[in-house]
Each structure stands twice: as C-alpha cells, then as structure tokens.
Design a protein around this motif. Structure first.
Motif, PDB file in Angstrom:
ATOM      1  N   GLY C 267       0.603  -1.193  -0.037  1.00  0.00           N
ATOM      2  CA  GLY C 267      -0.043   0.093   0.107  1.00  0.00           C
ATOM      3  C   GLY C 267       0.830   1.278  -0.040  1.00  0.00           C
ATOM      4  N   PHE C 268       0.295   2.465  -0.195  1.00  0.00           N
ATOM      5  CA  PHE C 268       0.854   3.801  -0.076  1.00  0.00           C
ATOM      6  C   PHE C 268       1.273   3.740   1.418  1.00  0.00           C
ATOM      7  CE2 PHE C 268      -1.526   4.174  -3.990  1.00  0.00           C
ATOM      8  CZ  PHE C 268      -0.635   4.917  -4.850  1.00  0.00           C
ATOM      9  N   LEU C 269       2.190   4.422   1.573  1.00  0.00           N
ATOM     10  CA  LEU C 269       2.814   4.681   2.774  1.00  0.00           C
ATOM     11  C   LEU C 269       2.410   5.941   3.453  1.00  0.00           C
ATOM     12  CD1 LEU C 269       6.376   3.306   2.715  1.00  0.00           C
ATOM     13  CD2 LEU C 269       4.458   2.203   3.482  1.00  0.00           C
ATOM     14  N   SER C 270       1.997   7.033   2.649  1.00  0.00           N
ATOM     15  CA  SER C 270       1.479   8.241   3.265  1.00  0.00           C
ATOM     16  C   SER C 270       0.659   8.676   2.298  1.00  0.00           C
ATOM     17  CB  SER C 270       2.440   9.155   3.475  1.00  0.00           C
ATOM     18  OG  SER C 270       3.293   9.562   2.194  1.00  0.00           O
ATOM     19  N   ASN C 271      -0.177   9.905   2.409  1.00  0.00           N
ATOM     20  CA  ASN C 271      -1.228  10.420   1.652  1.00  0.00           C
ATOM     21  C   ASN C 271      -1.083  11.959   1.627  1.00  0.00           C
ATOM     22  OD1 ASN C 271      -3.153  10.741  -0.343  1.00  0.00           O
ATOM     23  ND2 ASN C 271      -4.830  10.212   1.066  1.00  0.00           N
ATOM     24  N   HIS C 272      -0.003  12.430   1.262  1.00  0.00           N
ATOM     25  CA  HIS C 272       0.285  14.045   1.350  1.00  0.00           C
ATOM     26  C   HIS C 272      -0.633  14.614  -0.058  1.00  0.00           C
ATOM     27  CE1 HIS C 272       3.827  13.023   3.727  1.00  0.00           C
ATOM     28  NE2 HIS C 272       3.289  14.163   4.349  1.00  0.00           N
ATOM     29  N   ALA C 273      -0.303  13.564  -1.109  1.00  0.00           N
ATOM     30  CA  ALA C 273      -1.095  13.798  -2.630  1.00  0.00           C
ATOM     31  C   ALA C 273      -2.693  14.183  -2.313  1.00  0.00           C
ATOM     32  CB  ALA C 273      -1.020  12.925  -3.510  1.00  0.00           C
ATOM     33  N   GLY C 274      -3.241  13.655  -1.490  1.00  0.00           N
ATOM     34  CA  GLY C 274      -4.692  13.614  -1.287  1.00  0.00           C
ATOM     35  C   GLY C 274      -5.331  12.649  -2.289  1.00  0.00           C
ATOM     36  N   GLY C 275      -4.955  11.710  -2.842  1.00  0.00           N
ATOM     37  CA  GLY C 275      -5.715  10.697  -3.667  1.00  0.00           C
ATOM     38  C   GLY C 275      -5.684  11.050  -4.975  1.00  0.00           C
ATOM     39  N   THR C 276      -5.003  12.028  -5.417  1.00  0.00           N
ATOM     40  CA  THR C 276      -4.734  12.284  -6.928  1.00  0.00           C
ATOM     41  C   THR C 276      -3.304  12.613  -7.491  1.00  0.00           C
ATOM     42  OG1 THR C 276      -4.955  14.683  -7.053  1.00  0.00           O
ATOM     43  CG2 THR C 276      -6.874  13.448  -7.066  1.00  0.00           C
ATOM     44  N   LEU C 277      -2.996  11.960  -8.468  1.00  0.00           N
ATOM     45  CA  LEU C 277      -1.491  12.147  -9.038  1.00  0.00           C
ATOM     46  C   LEU C 277      -1.653  12.525 -10.389  1.00  0.00           C
ATOM     47  CD1 LEU C 277       0.515   9.135  -7.512  1.00  0.00           C
ATOM     48  CD2 LEU C 277       0.833  11.475  -6.992  1.00  0.00           C
ATOM     49  N   GLY C 278      -1.180  13.694 -10.759  1.00  0.00           N
ATOM     50  CA  GLY C 278      -1.240  14.020 -12.367  1.00  0.00           C
ATOM     51  C   GLY C 278      -2.909  14.258 -12.365  1.00  0.00           C
ATOM     52  N   GLY C 279      -3.641  14.367 -11.607  1.00  0.00           N
ATOM     53  CA  GLY C 279      -5.094  14.953 -11.928  1.00  0.00           C
ATOM     54  C   GLY C 279      -5.943  13.595 -11.965  1.00  0.00           C
ATOM     55  N   ILE C 280      -5.222  12.256 -11.598  1.00  0.00           N
ATOM     56  CA  ILE C 280      -6.239  11.414 -11.971  1.00  0.00           C
ATOM     57  C   ILE C 280      -6.249  10.540 -10.497  1.00  0.00           C
ATOM     58  CG2 ILE C 280      -6.352   8.919 -12.870  1.00  0.00           C
ATOM     59  CD1 ILE C 280      -4.965  10.148 -15.425  1.00  0.00           C
ATOM     60  N   SER C 281      -7.071   9.883  -9.922  1.00  0.00           N
ATOM     61  CA  SER C 281      -7.182   9.213  -8.693  1.00  0.00           C
ATOM     62  C   SER C 281      -6.403   7.986  -8.625  1.00  0.00           C
ATOM     63  CB  SER C 281      -8.642   8.734  -8.366  1.00  0.00           C
ATOM     64  OG  SER C 281      -9.004   7.918  -9.503  1.00  0.00           O
ATOM     65  N   SER C 282      -5.770   8.040  -7.455  1.00  0.00           N
ATOM     66  CA  SER C 282      -4.640   7.003  -7.340  1.00  0.00           C
ATOM     67  C   SER C 282      -5.094   5.760  -6.446  1.00  0.00           C
ATOM     68  CB  SER C 282      -3.364   7.589  -6.347  1.00  0.00           C
ATOM     69  OG  SER C 282      -4.023   7.691  -5.179  1.00  0.00           O
ATOM     70  N   GLY C 283      -6.433   5.714  -6.145  1.00  0.00           N
ATOM     71  CA  GLY C 283      -7.090   4.671  -5.286  1.00  0.00           C
ATOM     72  C   GLY C 283      -6.722   5.225  -3.747  1.00  0.00           C
ATOM     73  N   GLN C 284      -5.972   6.226  -3.352  1.00  0.00           N
ATOM     74  CA  GLN C 284      -5.972   6.506  -2.183  1.00  0.00           C
ATOM     75  C   GLN C 284      -7.367   7.689  -1.423  1.00  0.00           C
ATOM     76  OE1 GLN C 284      -1.765   8.208  -2.117  1.00  0.00           O
ATOM     77  NE2 GLN C 284      -1.893   7.174  -0.151  1.00  0.00           N
ATOM     78  N   ASP C 285      -7.271   7.786  -0.208  1.00  0.00           N
ATOM     79  CA  ASP C 285      -8.415   8.715  -0.020  1.00  0.00           C
ATOM     80  C   ASP C 285      -8.431  10.081  -0.820  1.00  0.00           C
ATOM     81  OD1 ASP C 285      -9.055   6.426   1.572  1.00  0.00           O
ATOM     82  OD2 ASP C 285      -8.667   7.488   3.475  1.00  0.00           O
ATOM     83  N   ILE C 286      -9.408  10.318  -1.223  1.00  0.00           N
ATOM     84  CA  ILE C 286      -9.453  11.846  -1.632  1.00  0.00           C
ATOM     85  C   ILE C 286      -9.694  12.955  -0.556  1.00  0.00           C
ATOM     86  CG2 ILE C 286     -10.615  13.415  -3.203  1.00  0.00           C
ATOM     87  CD1 ILE C 286      -9.683  11.110  -4.816  1.00  0.00           C
ATOM     88  N   GLU C 287      -8.549  13.625  -0.319  1.00  0.00           N
ATOM     89  CA  GLU C 287      -8.835  14.319   0.986  1.00  0.00           C
ATOM     90  C   GLU C 287      -8.821  15.860   0.555  1.00  0.00           C
ATOM     91  OE1 GLU C 287      -8.803  14.020   4.100  1.00  0.00           O
ATOM     92  OE2 GLU C 287      -8.181  12.057   4.367  1.00  0.00           O
ATOM     93  N   VAL C 288      -9.827  16.540   1.025  1.00  0.00           N
ATOM     94  CA  VAL C 288     -10.030  17.982   0.864  1.00  0.00           C
ATOM     95  C   VAL C 288     -10.399  18.779   1.734  1.00  0.00           C
ATOM     96  CG1 VAL C 288     -11.467  19.713  -0.946  1.00  0.00           C
ATOM     97  CG2 VAL C 288     -11.143  17.334  -1.540  1.00  0.00           C
TER      98      VAL C 288
END
Lengths: 366, 366, 366, 366
Positions: C267-288
């Motif tokens: 799994g991902f080890l952190s979620n600083h990106a907030g769930g998107t990379l390059g404008g596409i969801s990564s499967g992580q939580d979307i955090e807003v």
C-alpha cells in the motif's frame, strides 16, 4: 461550446484554412490501446484528395497526414491525437481578383458580415478542403468501430445531376472516379461531366452512406438523438442542402401500415426507419442520403457586389470541382463514423451496466 | 455534454415523460431585462396542444405552463428560467397491454436495448409530448429575436400525405386545424383525414418553416454551422425523417448557374440557399422543409416481438394523432427559434466589436 | 456551456431563487436501473436544511424534495431526473429595506453590474439556499458510487473561527449540530457561537471532506483533472475562499523527500497527495479541505453605497447563519460526490476496455 | 466535454507529450480583427521556458511557437488559431530505466491504471511541459484583455520553501530568475536553491497572481462562478495543491465585521474578497495565491513498485526543476488570463444589452 469541435466524448477540433500553412485536427477522447499509424488514415485521405481524375479539381495536394501526439509505440494512449496536413499547392494568386468581390453562392459575403474581414484565398476557412481533417479523424473512429462491433461504413454516389445511379455492388465503388456503385453508368457519367466542364457550369449530386453492424442502443433522447446528430453532421458538410434518414422525404406519402418496420424473432422485415427509432439505433443499417448543391465556382458570368456594395460581374477562374458531390462520399462516411463513435463511448459511459439476457433482433430477416 | 440539453449559450434542458407527474425545461443563458410572463408562452403551447380538433389525438392536456424561476417583477433576471407543465390526463391503462410488447416503428425496443427497461406509458420519454417544453422555450427565444431584430418565424403544412398544399397566405394558417396556408384545400384535408381515421391508418406530412429578418452573421464554421444546427434540431423532432434547407434535394438536378443566388446592391435575386452560405446566415429568409413519417400507432395489426423475443401481433388502441405532422408546425418554429437565439448570443459574444460601415444586402431585390 | 450546469456526463442543471416559488435541479446522464426514491435524497437535505439548531439560520424550510421525472417503478430510467423543492418560508419583507442598497460582502452589487437588475429577496439566485438542489443531486451520485465502488464520502467541521477541532471519530459528526468529529469540543463551540450571536458578528470555518474507496483512474489530463474539478466545485460553494487537496498549503515548506508518497506492494505509505496524481485518482483517499468566510449578513453597521452610488450604512436584520461553514459539510460532500460520479462515467466511456491483470496498490499500507 | 479543452467561448484544446514530436494548442472563439503575431506570444513562452538559470531544469527547449491558422494579414480572423511548438531536446534515454517503474509522487501509476499503458518519456502527457501551450494561448487572451479593458495580469513568487518573500515592487519580478518581487532576498534564494540541489532534494513554493482593471460583471452563477473557474484552472497546473482567492484560508479566523469589504462612492475600502462576490467580478483586483508541491523527481532514494507490483527503489536522474514553483508564475498568469477572457466573451454574449447609467465603484478608495 467551441464552435469548431465535433462530438462530446470522441471530439474533434478542426483548424486551418485552404491556403494557410497547414490544416489539421485534434481528436480528444480516443480510447487507449488501439493500434494506430498513418497507414490507417492515409487511405481515406487519398480517396478524398483532389486531382485524382479530370472530373475533380486539379489542385495538387498530396494531403499527407502526420500524427503529432497521442500515439506511443504504435498504440493510442488515450490522450489527444493531433493530426497535421501541410498545405502545399497554394496558388493564391488565383484569388487576387476576388479579394474585394463576393462570389455568389459562396461564404465570402457571410464571413465578411460576421467577422469584418475574410481570408480570400480559396475560401479560407470555408473551403471544402477543411473536410480533410474530418476524413482523417473519421478513419480513426472507423477503425475502432470495426474492431469493436464489426461496423462497416460505406457510401456511394446515388445521383449525378439528372443521372440516377442504380445500386449494383459495393465493389465497383472503389474502381471508378465517381464512387459510383454501378459499372454500366460510368461512361455516361464521364460524358456528362465533360459536357458540363465545357459549358463552364456545375451540377448537384446525391450521395448515400450506410453503416452496417451498428449495435442497438446508440443515441440518446432528446438533444442527442442519433439521427439528429447525423443530420447535423451531414448538413455541416460543404454544399449539403438536404438530409434524409431511411425513407426520408418518401415518408410524406407513406401510410403508417407501410412505414413502420415490422419485427420478427428472425429480424426486421423492412428498414424504412433507416436504423433509428426514437433517436436510438435499432441494430438495423443506418441509412442516410444527402443532397449536394452544384459548385458555385463556375466560369459563367454572375451578378454580384463588392465590398462597397457596388454591382460587379463575377467569373470564377481557378481549379474547381464541377461537382463537389463526387468527392463527398468519403467525407460523408467519415462524418457518420464520427457520430457513431461518439455515441458508442457516450452509451457505455452511461449504460455499461445494462445487460439483457435476450439477444438483439437481427438487422434483417433472412 | 448533457444529452438532454439544446444550445450552447441559450440552452434548454428538457425533462419529463408522457405520463409522469410533470414535464418541463430549464432555460439557461437568457439575457436579462426582457419582459416575460406566462402570456408570452401559453399561446404557442396552445397551438401545439392535443385535443383541439378531431384530426389530432383526443388526449386532454391543458398544457398550462408555470414559470418557477428566472423572472422577477415581470422581467427576466439572466438566471435559469424553469418552466413546468403538469401532466393531467394520464390514462396509462391504455398501455398496460403493451408493457411487454415492442410497438413497430416506436422507440420501445431501442429504449429497452439502451437502458434495460422502459416506461411503457405513452412512450414515456420518447413521446412527442416532450416537444411541449421546447415550444415553451422557443416562445421565449422568439420574443427576444422579435424585439431585437424584428425576426418573425412562421411555419405551415406543405403537404399532407399525397395532398400538396400550395402556399396562399400566412393569415390562413391560424384559422384551420391543419396549419394549412390555403383555405381552398381545407375541405379536402378534412375528408382525407376522416377516411384515414376510419381505415385505422396514418399518413405522413411535410412542413415548411421560415424565419424572416434574421441578421447576417449568425452561425459559425465548422461544427456549429447554422444550417447544420437547424438540421439537427429539426431531425430531432419526433417523426422527422428528412430536412431540407433552401432548394434542398432540388439542388441535385440544378446547375451552378441556376442555384447560386446572385447579389445586387438592391438585394439577393433568389434564395436557393435558404438563408445560409458557408453555415452563416446571409440575411435572406431561412427556409426549412421537413418530412414527418406517418404515426406508428395505428389500429391495423402489425407483426412484432415481445420482451422474450417471441412473435406477437400488435394493434394499437389509445388516442393517437393519425398524422403527427399536423401538430408539428409550432414545434418546428420553436426549434428554429432556439437555434437562431443561441447563435445570436454566440455571435455577439465573439464578434460584438465587428462594425462594418457598409449596410447589409437586402434579403430580396424589389 | 450552460453556466448553471455542473458535470459533463452526470450533469446537474440548477434553477431557482431563494424566495421564488421553487428551487430544484435536473440531473441528466444518471445510469438506468438504480433503485431511487425520495428516501435516498431527503436525509441529505435534512442534514443541510436551516432551522435545526439555534446556531444556524432560523428560517423554516422543510426542504421536501419531489421527483418529477426519470424514475419509473422505483428505478432510474436513464433519462433526466427532475427534482423540485418548493420554497415555503418567504418572508421577503425582511429585504424590503435592502432593495436599493448593496450589502457589503454580498453579491448584490456584482449581480446588479452584470444583469442590470437584481432579485433583492434573500440574495435571490446568489443565496446559499441554492446549494440544496446540489445536495439532492449529490445524494443520487453518492448512492451510485456506494453501490458500484463501495465509496463513502464524509465531511466534518475542522475549525470554527479560532477553535481547531481535532478529529476523533466519524460517528460523532452526526450527533451534534456542528458536524464536529469530537465530542469534547461541543460545549466550547456552543459557547463560542452564543457569544458571536450576542455580538451581532459572524465567523469563518474550515471543513474537511474525504472520499474513501475511490477507484484509481478517475480524472483526465489536462482540462479535466480530478483535483482541478474538485477545486472548482468546492470554490463554487457559497462563501468558500480557499481549497486544499492533500497537504494543501502545507506543501510549500515540505521537501520532495517528504511529500511524495512512497508506494509498496502493501500500500501507499502516506497520503500527502490527497488521492490524486497528475489529476487522476490513485485509489488513495481523496482529501479536501476548504475555508469558508464569515457570513456577511451581520447586525453591526457597515459602510456601503446604494444604487445611486450614495454612501449609506447597512445593518442586516433577518435570519442568518452566524457561521455558514457549519451547514457546509453536507454541501461539500455532495459536490465531491458529483465530481467523482461524473468522472466515473467519463472514465468508463473512454476506458472500459482497459483491463490490467495486476491488482491496484492498496490505499494505505497496514 | 473534451477533457483537454479549457474554456467555453474562448476555448483552448491542448495536445502533445513531453517527448513526442510536438506540443501545441488550438484556440477557438478568439474575436476577429486583433493584431497578432508570434511576437505577442513568444515573450511569455520565453519567461516559462527551461534552462534559463541554474535553478531550473537544464533541458534545452527553445519553445519556438508557430501560428498555423486563424491569423490572416497580421490579424485574427475569428477562426481557430493553431499554435505549434516542436520538441527539440528529447533525451528519452534518461527514462529508459523508469519504463517499468512508477515514480512516487508522479502520475506514472495513475496513467497506467487509467489507460493501461503510459508514455514513460519525461512524464509524457503529464509533464509540466504541457503548460507551454497554455502560456501561449494565455498570451493571446492577455493581449485582448489589455486592449479592451486595460487589464494587467501579473504574478510573482511569494514564498520559496521556508523563505517568505515580502512584496516590494513589480519591476523586480522580471529581473531575477525567481520571479521574486524583492531584490533583497535574491541572494538568500540562490543559496537556498544551491543547497537543495546539492542535497538532491526539492522544495515547495507559493505564487501569487493578480489581475487589475477587470470589469465588474464577469462570471456567472452557479456552475461558472469566476472564482470557481479560477480555482479549477489553478489546481489544474502541475504540482498545485492549494488555491486561495482573496484572504483565502485567512478567512477562517476572520470576523464578518472584518472580512466583508466596505464600499464607498470613492471605492472599496479593502479587498478580502479578492475581486469576486457571488462568483462575479466586482471590479476590484482579482487576487489568487497557489501552493506548489516540491518536485517529485529527486536524487534521494524512494520506495516504490514496478508494473508487477514488486517493491523497487527509485532514484530519479535526469534534468529536473528542484522547485517547480519557480517557473509557475507565467503559467498561473496565463491560466488567469484564459479564465477572464472566456468570461469576458460569455458575459457580453448574454448581457451586451445591459447598460447602467451609474459608474462602477472604483477598485479601491484613494
């Protein structure tokens, strides 16, 4: 809104002018992973390109397409596919005399009223040359439709001026310069065109285009009906003044008992509807017929006005198609492909979960 | 994309089903400050509504429109105008027998293939009843166009089955239940319809719609050509199978020397183009003609299939128009108004700075 | 373009004004076959509605939603879903004094400059009341996302004025009138709000919203990036002045070695990106996270101008939220649901054929 | 829908990949008659281009733009303007090692999940290089806005990592490689960047962008609010994780009596709103601030996975910006210009008839 963009999900924005440095388009929304190369696109462009016989314009444009983006290692990536066609034969001096004159039947006057200026070289943006990028984009759509549904999209000349061309077979269409589906009329067509050219005049035409193996379910009520979008796409082709789906204007004198296509488990018994019911494809062949006006660029003198609204006489020189309808077949095919492709993606976007356990009614009963 | 939304800047999203609680639309983009009340809209709805003569469906729908938003103190505010029409006469028992059967020529089968289900009551979403909100929205567009440009949009029945109706005068159109512009044919039309009804069959029709005092410059190359958008809007009307602009299919046998409309300082000398050149309005009358198929709901037995793809025979009871073309006139007018309105706003958005010091060519030479 | 329509494929057009007869929306593009009733929508509306505690506006609006179309026999049909909410409590006399005055911090002045007029009753179209239809539409989207992907979308108050609210648990959010995820701060929040109300002033707030179980692959380069569309949707909520995804403004002082989220097969080890990379969801939580300004309607006197640009003093009476941020939680959840839903349909429209034989990286390593 | 198209009326479709043959865009909807040449566009591209100092990527790209269409005799024609930038420095071997590896913090993984494949060369479509066409399009918008309203759009670096940069003057911004508005901090910034580069790490940044002389009335409720569209455009810039308008997150701890900007006949007394009220411009300065994450491409080892979901360690070589925020200033300016331009055209399309006889409130009181 983008008034130069066709399509919602498989969208094509078209750019360029007849005598500018280049024309082209950007396709957005193409599904990824499809093999694609210039070899898939160039043949359709070659069918449309000018100079292939004495019956069409003698402008020499190789119409060589380049793929600038959206394809990586021979496959579509899902990102925009930019297609570029350089303009080569830009004899704009042919148009110098016309710079202050509005040619009757052309867009010169309306562009000027709309934009306050116009590119007088070969019609600029209003030139039928701008259908080339649509043909290129259509080739991409057509390939995808073929791979996914086995869809075939074919067209042919149905009438040239007064000469009706009875449908004989699809094979013949590619063998003559008229896209005529009937070998026996070719000689008559050639003679007709030669006389027309000698007279300095032009004629209209009728083209039929047909898509087979289109799945049921494409199109949507009410503002995106499949037939409405086809009609819009066709009427947008240069010189088109009429569009019919299925029986078209023939329906006016039909009875309901005659028009509505009966269904049996073995297939539809007729196809007056032309493949759509309520704006949604039925699985039957999509049948479209279009009327193309005679070229407005003729050598006969015509009354017109100039930019100062003074009376002038216009005689169009230059190299023009005496019947634009002849080269319209690949264009109409491409436009039909674009509409179907767009709706194939739209449909699965909304309805991918719909699964019916009953097979579709065959397109036609044996 | 919104497949239920017409228009880019003056956009109309349509909702509802034939036998649901209500139908309606939301108009977005209407300019602010225009006086607007139900009185501007209801008359057009009344012209379209069912039950006004024995020659149309006997369903009783008052089609009373309510304005839910976008109007404040009698003026448009520039924000969305929601229009609501309650359905009153919902005799859905007429459709109980049809719930598992696909009526030939109807959208029953295609909706089912697309969505996996269908609202069997009166065609649900595919019902021509859904043109009522478009007529309502069209009334708003029409008012604005009239106030700004003096535009008039009128239509009439041009042919009913085999009976051609020579144009006599616009005044007559509102005086008979057929929208026929010629008093002398009314008796024949009535007799024709009575016989058709007795036979349990239906017939097609042809409707002409015409816009006058449309300024030059509306429309845009290439994906938003005015004629293309008109064609799309017209083909999207229920039952339409063919669309012509100007000379339409007549162009096939025309010569260039005959078709292209000559211009003089005093005006255009003819109008074969039907008011657009290169997809942009020329200031001439917009001339459109459409073909409407015979109603598919007839009392004569037809072969069809049911949801299990078994052969059945369908006989449609219920209250149907024996010729849907009769009530199509106000619908076609409304659709034309919507396209023109949308392009009027688009045009000034892009081109408000264009000022020509030369007047436009008059629509027609005296 | 339709400036009142959110979304491309799952699109929502919103209509109405604060004190008109009704507000509502039309959802176009909802997939067919989903069970849907008022019971799926009303609970979310109830969470947003005014008058539920002394800390929010005392306007009494039951906000009862009606489904006018698009649902047949308890299931969505795939055609437009019209939702209607009647306005009941229209005490517009509260606004009579304001009719010629522009309230500071409100849209009164800008609407007047744009449209040349304004609906002075309760802010008219600019009222936060217009978020109700979005909440209703969001409930439909949310249900579909839950059924398809198991997606959950939840929000809570993160800060009220100066009071930060440490996240404790989701359960608490529904138990207090503040949407606060921490029981221990409730008493402080109540006291804070009571003092504010006494002072006649208002305060800002910060709300977090989070989506879990969002599949990887939603969003698209470049003009439809998922985070860009979320930011647009959030900034469009009344009173929002700032939007963060993932670490948000915290990234300014982060190092690359700290920010970019490492991936492991577990799994991902952190979620600083907030769930998107390059404008596409990564499967992580979307955090807003969003910032909401203090209500501009306060009882303290403020300098302003009237329609004649004369200096005036404004004191707002009426029933206003002293902190609009409190009721923002269900709105932000709804807007997030709408963006995700739209992209879920867009994604499968284009990419339904993509099949990877490798599973997705889990949202977070255990 | 066209997920690669920004804008409704002044729309820009973007194409290309970092290491493909070319990148570019097509602008549709530009008003006609504006003088336009490469000289109007190239300066903005030069400000964004790589290789201009040791603090940014050393990739050598001249970024020379060509105008392929839409300009005739030095003026825009109103038809699509295609802009082309050839990629020159395509050292894709830098990326060979990465072809099967997903770089943390990059879009590699999400593109792969979405499309089933990815262009591994320099990020392909997800590269910040694709902002170049937006900068080019923004230059066209900016020129029009300047000519019509006297609008100026300027940005600067506000914070680099931990170093806050107090605003001193706009003149300084163009004189240093950091777009810093304060000469006294340059030495510190240079030292900071040198250390960072040595450490093989990267840092975040904060950029402010400001538009002055924007007329009141741009933007539209509810789905096209000016601030919402600005937020979407900004969050769509590569690496942006937060967007603020006006006081931004500062509003959380503000009081209403403090936040809402008072108005006097002499002008607004403050600008906490950042130039929009209710999503519509007020005539005050548009104030935007964005947070950019540290570059994910760093020389420090990071845990990741490959295409088979096996654990790997990634060390990024190649030529990367240690702080992408530095070059973001011209990009943010361009995106702001595009949003304002689009709304300027939208606004006059709908509201060209609105004429107020009272002047606008000045942006700020003297």
């Amino acid at each position: 809104m983008t008034t130069s963009t066709f399509g919602r999900m498989f969208s094509v924005v078209n750019f360029g002018e007849s005598h500018g440095p280049a024309i082209g388009c950007v396709i957005d929304g193409c599904p990824p992973g499809m093999e694609l190369s210039v070899g898939d696109i160039q043949p359709d462009l070659d069918r449309r390109k000018p100079g292939t016989s004495r019956h069409v314009t003698q402008r020499r444009e190789p119409d060589v397409v380049q793929i600038l983006s959206g394809v990586y290692e021979g496959r579509t990536t899902g990102t925009p596919i930019a297609l570029l066609i350089r303009n080569e034969d830009q004899r704009s001096r042919d148009y110098e005399d016309l710079i202050d004159t509005f040619r009757p039947g052309h867009a010169d006057y309306t562009y000027w009223r709309k934009y306050g200026l116009r590119d007088a070289r070969g019609g600029g943006r209003s030139s039928a040359r701008l259908t080339a990028p649509m043909v290129a984009a259509g080739a991409v759509a057509r390939k995808w439709l073929r791979l996914h549904f086995g869809t075939t999209i074919r067209g042919h000349l149905q009438q040239l001026g007064e000469i009706e061309i009875p449908f004989e077979d699809w094979e013949e269409v590619g063998r003559n310069p008229f896209f005529a589906p009937n070998r026996s009329v070719i000689a008559r067509l050639e003679q007709y065109m030669d006389e027309l050219r000698k007279a300095g005049d032009s004629c209209g035409a009728r083209v039929r285009v047909c898509a087979q193996s289109v799945p049921a379910g494409l199109g949507a009520p009410l503002a995106a009906k499949l037939d409405a979008e086809i009609a819009g796409a066709m009427m947008g082709i240069n010189a088109v003044k009429g569009v019919e789906i299925g029986s078209g204007f023939g329906v006016v004198t039909q009875r309901g008992s005659q028009h509505s296509d009966e269904m049996t488990p073995q297939g539809f018994l007729s196809n007056h509807a032309g493949g759509t019911l309520g704006g949604i494809s039925s699985g039957q062949d999509i049948e479209v017929s279009i009327a193309l006006k005679p070229t407005s660029s003729i050598r006969l003198p015509r009354r017109s006005v100039n930019r100062n609204l003074q009376a002038v006489t216009v005689v169009t020189q230059g190299r023009h198609d005496p019947c634009v309808g002849i080269r319209a077949t690949p264009i109409a095919e491409a436009m039909l492909a674009l509409v179907l492709m767009d709706h194939a993606l739209l449909h699965r976007g909304q309805n991918a979960d719909v699964h019916l356990d009953v097979p579709a009614i065959p397109a036609r009963a044996p």
